[in-house]
Design an enzyme around this catalytic site. Structure first.
Site, PDB file in Angstrom:
ATOM      1  N   HIS A  96       0.871  -1.228   0.031  1.00 26.52           N
ATOM      2  CA  HIS A  96       0.133   0.018   0.096  1.00 26.52           C
ATOM      3  C   HIS A  96       0.996   1.285   0.142  1.00 26.52           C
ATOM      4  CE1 HIS A  96      -4.028  -2.010   0.752  1.00 26.52           C
ATOM      5  NE2 HIS A  96      -3.233  -2.938   1.012  1.00 26.52           N
ATOM      6  N   ASP A 119      12.578   1.831 -18.709  1.00 22.24           N
ATOM      7  CA  ASP A 119      13.635   0.949 -18.415  1.00 22.24           C
ATOM      8  C   ASP A 119      13.115  -0.263 -17.733  1.00 22.24           C
ATOM      9  OD1 ASP A 119      15.818   2.346 -19.189  1.00 22.24           O
ATOM     10  OD2 ASP A 119      16.295   3.402 -17.414  1.00 22.24           O
ATOM     11  N   HIS A 168      -7.488   0.366  -4.559  1.00 18.48           N
ATOM     12  CA  HIS A 168      -6.937  -0.614  -3.848  1.00 18.48           C
ATOM     13  C   HIS A 168      -5.247  -0.550  -3.476  1.00 18.48           C
ATOM     14  CE1 HIS A 168      -6.114  -4.213  -1.419  1.00 18.48           C
ATOM     15  NE2 HIS A 168      -5.810  -4.732  -2.276  1.00 18.48           N
ATOM     16  N   TYR A 226      22.415  -3.787 -21.447  1.00 13.13           N
ATOM     17  CA  TYR A 226      22.840  -3.068 -20.240  1.00 13.13           C
ATOM     18  C   TYR A 226      23.180  -3.858 -19.211  1.00 13.13           C
ATOM     19  CZ  TYR A 226      21.741  -0.457 -15.838  1.00 13.13           C
ATOM     20  OH  TYR A 226      22.123   0.100 -14.587  1.00 13.13           O
TER      21      TYR A 226
END
Length: 229
Positions: A96, A119, A168, A226
Site C-alpha cells: 500500500h 527501463d 486498492h 545494459y
C-alpha cells in the site's frame, strides 16, 4: 522448503527495509512450480516479529495450507490466481505504498513520461476496474485477480510486471520474490515521479515511442546490453 521460506522471509523484510510497508500493509510470495507450492507471508503478523518459520506454504492447486497453523495473507487468493494465469512469474508483491496507491485511488494508469519508467515497464502500468459488489461478496480476493487478468488482455505480464488495482493498490511480480520486491520499489518511485510531472506540467506528453522502446529493449530481451554479462 526451508530455503523457499527463507527466500520469502528475506523478500518480505526487503519491503520493510525499503520503507514500502506500514505495520502489516504488504506481502510477498514466491512459487515452487515443480512442487506446486506457494510460500507467502502470514496474515496480520508485524514485520518486526516476522520469522522465516512463520512463512505459510500453500498448495497452488487447492490453496490449502501445507504445514502451518498460521493463516496466510488475506491476499493469498489473488496471488494464487495470478500464478495460475501468468505461468512465467515466480514471485508477487503487494503493498500500500503511498504514491502507487494514490494513482490507484485516482483511477489513473501510470503513463510512460520518461526513460526511468521505460527501463522497467513497457508502456503504461494499467489500472483495473473496480471489483464489483457481487464479486466482492462472492470471493473478494480471488476476484481481485480476475480484474487484474482483465486489465492484461493483450499485454505481456513479463514486459509490464505491475498493475494498479482501482481503489486498492499495486501488485508487482517477477522471476522470484526478490525481483517482485525490486519492481515494487521501482513502481513506487515511478508513481512519485508521475505525480510530480503532472503537478509541474498537467499537459506533459508521453515519452516518444522510439525512446520508450529503446530504453526497454536495452535492458530486456535478446539484444539487451545494459549491465555486465
Amino acid at each position: 522448503m526451508r530455503e523457499l521460506k527463507e527466500r520469502v522471509y528475506e523478500a518480505n523484510m526487503e519491503l520493510y527495509r525499503r520503507n514500502l510497508v506500514v505495520y502489516t500493509w504488504g506481502n510477498v510470495s514466491e512459487i515452487d512450480r515443480e512442487r506446486g507450492i506457494v510460500a507467502i507471508k502470514p496474515s496480520g503478523v508485524p514485520y518486526e516479529t516476522l520469522r522465516p518459520e512463520d512463512i505459510v506454504l500453500l498448495s497452488l492447486e487447492t490453496g490449502e495450507r501445507i504445514d502451518s497453523k498460521l493463516n496466510p495473507s488475506s491476499d493469498a487468493p489473488t496471488h494464487l490466481g495470478l500464478y495460475r494465469a501468468f505461468e512465467g512469474i515466480g514471485g508477487i508483491t503487494h503493498t500500500h505504498s503511498t504514491h502507487a496507491v494514490a494513482w490507484a485511488q485516482a483511477g489513473m494508469p501510470l503513463r510512460c513520461f520518461g526513460t526511468t519508467h521505460a527501463d522497467y515497464f513497457h508502456g503504461e502500468v494499467p489500472i483495473t476496474r473496480y471489483v464489483s459488489a457481487e464479486e466482492a461478496a462472492r470471493a473478494y480476493e480471488a476476484e481481485t485477480a480476475t480484474v487484474i487478468l482483465e486489465a492484461f488482455k493483450g499485454r505481456d505480464p513479463m514486459h509490464t510486471p505491475a498493475v494498479l488495482v482501482r481503489g486498492h493498490g499495486p501488485f508487482t511480480w517477477g522471476e522470484n520474490g526478490q525481483k517482485s520486491v525490486f519492481n515494487a520499489v521501482v513502481l513506487e518511485e515511478v508513481a512519485r515521479m508521475n505525480a510530480l510531472t503532472i503537478a509541474i506540467n498537467p499537459n506533459a506528453k508521453d515519452l516518444p515511442e522510439a525512446l520508450e522502446n529503446k530504453h526497454f529493449e536495452r535492458k530486456h530481451g535478446p539484444n539487451a546490453y545494459y549491465g555486465q554479462r
